[in-house]
Design an enzyme around this catalytic site. Structure first.
Site, short mmCIF file in Angstrom:
data_model
loop_
_atom_site.label_atom_id
_atom_site.label_comp_id
_atom_site.label_asym_id
_atom_site.label_seq_id
_atom_site.Cartn_x
_atom_site.Cartn_y
_atom_site.Cartn_z
N CYS A 20 2.31 6.44 10.73
CA CYS A 20 3.01 5.23 11.20
C CYS A 20 4.37 5.17 10.50
CB CYS A 20 2.18 3.99 10.91
SG CYS A 20 0.54 4.08 11.67
N CYS B 193 -2.49 9.90 4.24
CA CYS B 193 -2.94 9.50 5.57
C CYS B 193 -2.28 10.40 6.60
CB CYS B 193 -2.54 8.04 5.83
SG CYS B 193 -3.13 7.40 7.42
N CYS C 1 0.80 -1.39 0.36
CA CYS C 1 -0.07 -0.32 -0.07
C CYS C 1 0.59 1.02 0.12
CB CYS C 1 -1.39 -0.37 0.70
SG CYS C 1 -2.59 -1.33 -0.20
N CYS D 100 5.19 2.93 7.28
CA CYS D 100 4.15 2.85 6.25
C CYS D 100 4.36 3.89 5.16
CB CYS D 100 2.78 3.03 6.91
SG CYS D 100 1.42 3.03 5.73
N CYS E 226 -8.87 -4.88 -1.79
CA CYS E 226 -8.39 -3.97 -0.75
C CYS E 226 -8.57 -2.55 -1.28
CB CYS E 226 -6.93 -4.27 -0.46
SG CYS E 226 -6.17 -3.11 0.70
N GLU F 148 -5.08 4.07 -4.87
CA GLU F 148 -4.57 2.72 -5.12
C GLU F 148 -5.53 1.66 -4.60
OE1 GLU F 148 -0.33 3.01 -3.99
OE2 GLU F 148 -0.56 0.91 -3.46
N1 SAH Z 1 -5.21 3.09 8.63
C1 SAH Z 1 -5.57 1.71 8.68
C2 SAH Z 1 -5.28 0.98 7.38
C3 SAH Z 1 -3.82 0.90 7.11
S1 SAH Z 1 -3.15 -0.28 5.99
C4 SAH Z 1 -4.82 1.04 9.81
O1 SAH Z 1 -3.97 1.67 10.42
O2 SAH Z 1 -5.10 -0.12 10.10
C5 SAH Z 1 -3.41 -1.87 6.66
C6 SAH Z 1 -2.30 -2.46 7.50
O3 SAH Z 1 -1.02 -2.51 6.84
C7 SAH Z 1 -2.09 -1.71 8.80
O4 SAH Z 1 -2.01 -2.63 9.84
C8 SAH Z 1 -0.76 -1.05 8.55
O5 SAH Z 1 -0.12 -0.70 9.74
C9 SAH Z 1 -0.03 -2.11 7.75
N2 SAH Z 1 1.17 -1.65 7.04
C10 SAH Z 1 1.44 -0.41 6.57
N3 SAH Z 1 2.65 -0.37 5.99
C11 SAH Z 1 3.17 -1.62 6.07
C12 SAH Z 1 4.39 -2.20 5.65
N4 SAH Z 1 5.31 -1.51 5.01
N5 SAH Z 1 4.58 -3.52 5.91
C13 SAH Z 1 3.62 -4.24 6.55
N6 SAH Z 1 2.46 -3.74 6.97
C14 SAH Z 1 2.22 -2.43 6.75
#
Ligand code: SAH
Length: 350
Positions: A115, A111, A334, A118, A104, A91
């Protein structure tokens, strides 16, 4: 099956040209067509001989993936879901702001970080993306721009943990920043990480002024262990030490991302604790209101909580911004599009 030409480095394309009785400078022309001139086929590479174009067609494909979904939001954010030859989906997103065109990109299929809020990690990690799969996202999104529009920023914030795929990502970024590639300044590229101290140091040693964004999301280890499970083996202090070193080496102010989860980590006490952690640091906090994920119970923060959180940080001298929501009507968070595609595939095969 022919290879994707983007899997080859510039040097490898030069070698291929020489092997095929062509002069080395033909590789420069090919690169210009791939990066600068946004060619959509080898046939369109008009200053190459017909014979060379035919040889390219026999040996390579320009893109290996297939666009399975192309969504355009009302704010002109565009999102692509690419399907790679083995069936994995990737994506990526283009965002338009008055003075910026930001893309992006993803670095992994799934992954491993897990988290809890996410969508990207819900199916675990399948594999790292390859060079051509990362470049294809960049070049396909760049081709969505109008002829007069230029890409201005890249955020490596899509699916996956970029610092777990540095050996592939860094050469791709070298190509992108090369004046003969897209010529984008490293200062306009942001790499977002869950916070892996050893990898942050490795990135610092590369010596390029990339922006580093760290997904902190919590003000105490106790809370972070719950939200970002890999934290229990790392700890906030170790991350802050590594980011201090990143700042010292690169001179780039580090951004701390903080997803605001309604009722969980958005209280005034959390803002005060966060300010305490960052007070003597040249840091920037980017607050991200939780993007709803269908199957997860986490809520968005209220507008008043968000405003209060910002005010507390600012009153304590911390620069804070709230991330604007882009593409809200096209599965903005994402990982959601890929998740839906996977669910559909499963429904289709079961
Ligand atoms: N692995 C990397 C990139 C992740 S995506 C990282 O952890 O930074 C980029 C950001 O979006 C990260 O800060 C992630 O925690 C956040 N993110 C993921 N899911 C989300 C959601 N549902 N709402 C808001 N932010 C989110």
């Amino acid at each position: 099956m022919s290879r994707g030409i983007l899997s080859l480095t510039h040097e490898e394309i030069e070698a291929w040209c020489l092997e095929h009785g062509e002069q080395r400078f033909r590789a420069d022309q090919i690169r210009r067509w791939l990066f600068e001139n946004r060619a959509s086929s080898f046939d369109g590479m008009l200053d190459l001989s017909k014979a060379l174009r035919e040889k390219l067609n026999e040996s390579f494909t320009l893109f290996t993936g297939e666009v399975v979904t192309h969504q355009v939001a009302s704010d002109l954010t565009e999102k692509l879901l690419l399907k790679m030859p083995g069936g994995d989906t990737v994506e990526c997103v283009l965002m338009r702001e008055p003075d910026r065109r930001t893309i992006c990109i993803s670095t992994q299929v799934g992954c491993a970080m897990g988290c809890v809020f996410c969508a990207s990690g819900m199916l675990g990690l399948k594999r790292n993306l390859e060079r051509e799969e990362i470049l294809e996202q960049i070049l396909r999104l760049d081709r969505l721009l109008d002829p007069g529009e230029r890409l201005t920023n890249i955020v490596v914030m899509g699916i996956g943990e970029p610092l777990q795929n540095l050996p592939i990502l860094l050469p791709v970024l070298d190509d992108v920043t090369d004046s003969k590639g897209l010529g984008l300044s490293p200062r306009r590229i942001t790499i977002s990480t869950v916070g892996l101290p050893a990898k942050i140091r490795e990135l610092a040693e590369v010596g390029k002024p990339y922006n580093l964004a760290v997904s902190l999301h919590a003000s105490t280890d106790q809370l972070r262990d719950e939200l970002v499970p890999v934290n229990d083996k790392i700890g906030i202090e170790a991350i802050l030490e590594a980011t201090d070193e990143y700042f010292a080496t690169s001179g780039r102010r580090v951004t701390f991302e903080y997803v605001l989860l309604g009722g969980l980590n958005d209280q005034p006490e959390h803002a005060h604790q966060l300010a305490g952690l960052l007070k003597s640091r040249n840091a920037h906090v980017n607050l991200i209101p939780m993007n709803r994920v269908e199957t997860l119970e986490f809520d968005e923060p209220s507008a008043s909580r968000t405003t209060e959180f910002v005010s507390i940080l600012e009153a304590r001298g911390i620069v804070a911004t709230v991330r604007k929501r882009k593409g809200a009507d096209i599965d903005a968070a994402c990982g959601q599009l890929r998740l839906k595609a996977a669910a559909n595939d499963e429904a289709a095969t079961s």
